[in-house]
Design a protein around this motif. Structure first.
Motif, PDB file in Angstrom:
ATOM      1  N   PRO A  38       0.789  -1.262  -0.046  1.00 12.84           N
ATOM      2  CA  PRO A  38      -0.176  -0.102   0.097  1.00 12.84           C
ATOM      3  C   PRO A  38       0.872   1.219   0.011  1.00 12.84           C
ATOM      4  O   PRO A  38       0.576   2.334  -0.677  1.00 12.84           O
ATOM      5  CB  PRO A  38      -0.850   0.005   1.250  1.00 12.84           C
ATOM      6  CG  PRO A  38      -0.840  -1.272   1.624  1.00 12.84           C
ATOM      7  CD  PRO A  38       0.394  -2.149   0.869  1.00 12.84           C
ATOM      8  N   LEU A  41       1.998   2.132  -3.376  1.00 14.93           N
ATOM      9  CA  LEU A  41       1.041   2.250  -4.649  1.00 14.93           C
ATOM     10  C   LEU A  41       1.068   3.683  -5.580  1.00 14.93           C
ATOM     11  O   LEU A  41       1.024   3.675  -6.726  1.00 14.93           O
ATOM     12  CB  LEU A  41      -0.464   2.241  -4.157  1.00 14.93           C
ATOM     13  CG  LEU A  41      -1.435   2.308  -4.985  1.00 14.93           C
ATOM     14  CD1 LEU A  41      -1.079   0.837  -5.728  1.00 14.93           C
ATOM     15  CD2 LEU A  41      -2.755   2.085  -4.311  1.00 14.93           C
ATOM     16  N   GLU A  76      -5.112  -2.466  -5.468  1.00 16.30           N
ATOM     17  CA  GLU A  76      -5.011  -2.110  -4.043  1.00 16.30           C
ATOM     18  C   GLU A  76      -4.753  -3.524  -3.256  1.00 16.30           C
ATOM     19  O   GLU A  76      -5.353  -4.442  -3.419  1.00 16.30           O
ATOM     20  CB  GLU A  76      -5.957  -1.173  -3.532  1.00 16.30           C
ATOM     21  CG  GLU A  76      -5.807   0.084  -4.174  1.00 16.30           C
ATOM     22  CD  GLU A  76      -6.839   1.022  -3.691  1.00 16.30           C
ATOM     23  OE1 GLU A  76      -7.014   1.048  -2.243  1.00 16.30           O
ATOM     24  OE2 GLU A  76      -7.448   1.844  -4.496  1.00 16.30           O
TER      25      GLU A  76
END
Length: 76
Positions: A38, A41, A76
């Motif tokens: 995460p 990203l 995600e």
């Protein structure tokens, strides 16, 4: 093609061990699903999506040479 996307993503992120690329083959298009940590990203997407667009352009050009169509999805 999977290895190409994986190599590009690993060179961009801080946690290369968390990069995963899954290949989903369809009738006309092959979808490559890219997963990163995460916190990485934003590095893969880039400002205003420029990095993601560049990866997709490379993928399209390499796909033309192989006469196949590839799509990149960043999950995600």
């Amino acid at each position: 093609m999977k290895q190409l996307v994986e190599q590009i993503a690993k060179s961009l992120v801080d946690n290369p061990d968390k990069v995963q690329v899954r290949e989903v083959t369809g009738e006309q298009t092959t979808v490559l699903e890219l997963r990163v940590a995460p916190e990485d990203l934003g590095k893969v997407i880039g400002k205003q999506g420029k990095t993601a667009r560049a990866i997709r352009t490379i993928l399209a050009a390499a796909g033309m040479k192989m006469r196949k169509r590839y799509m990149l999805e960043i999950l995600e």
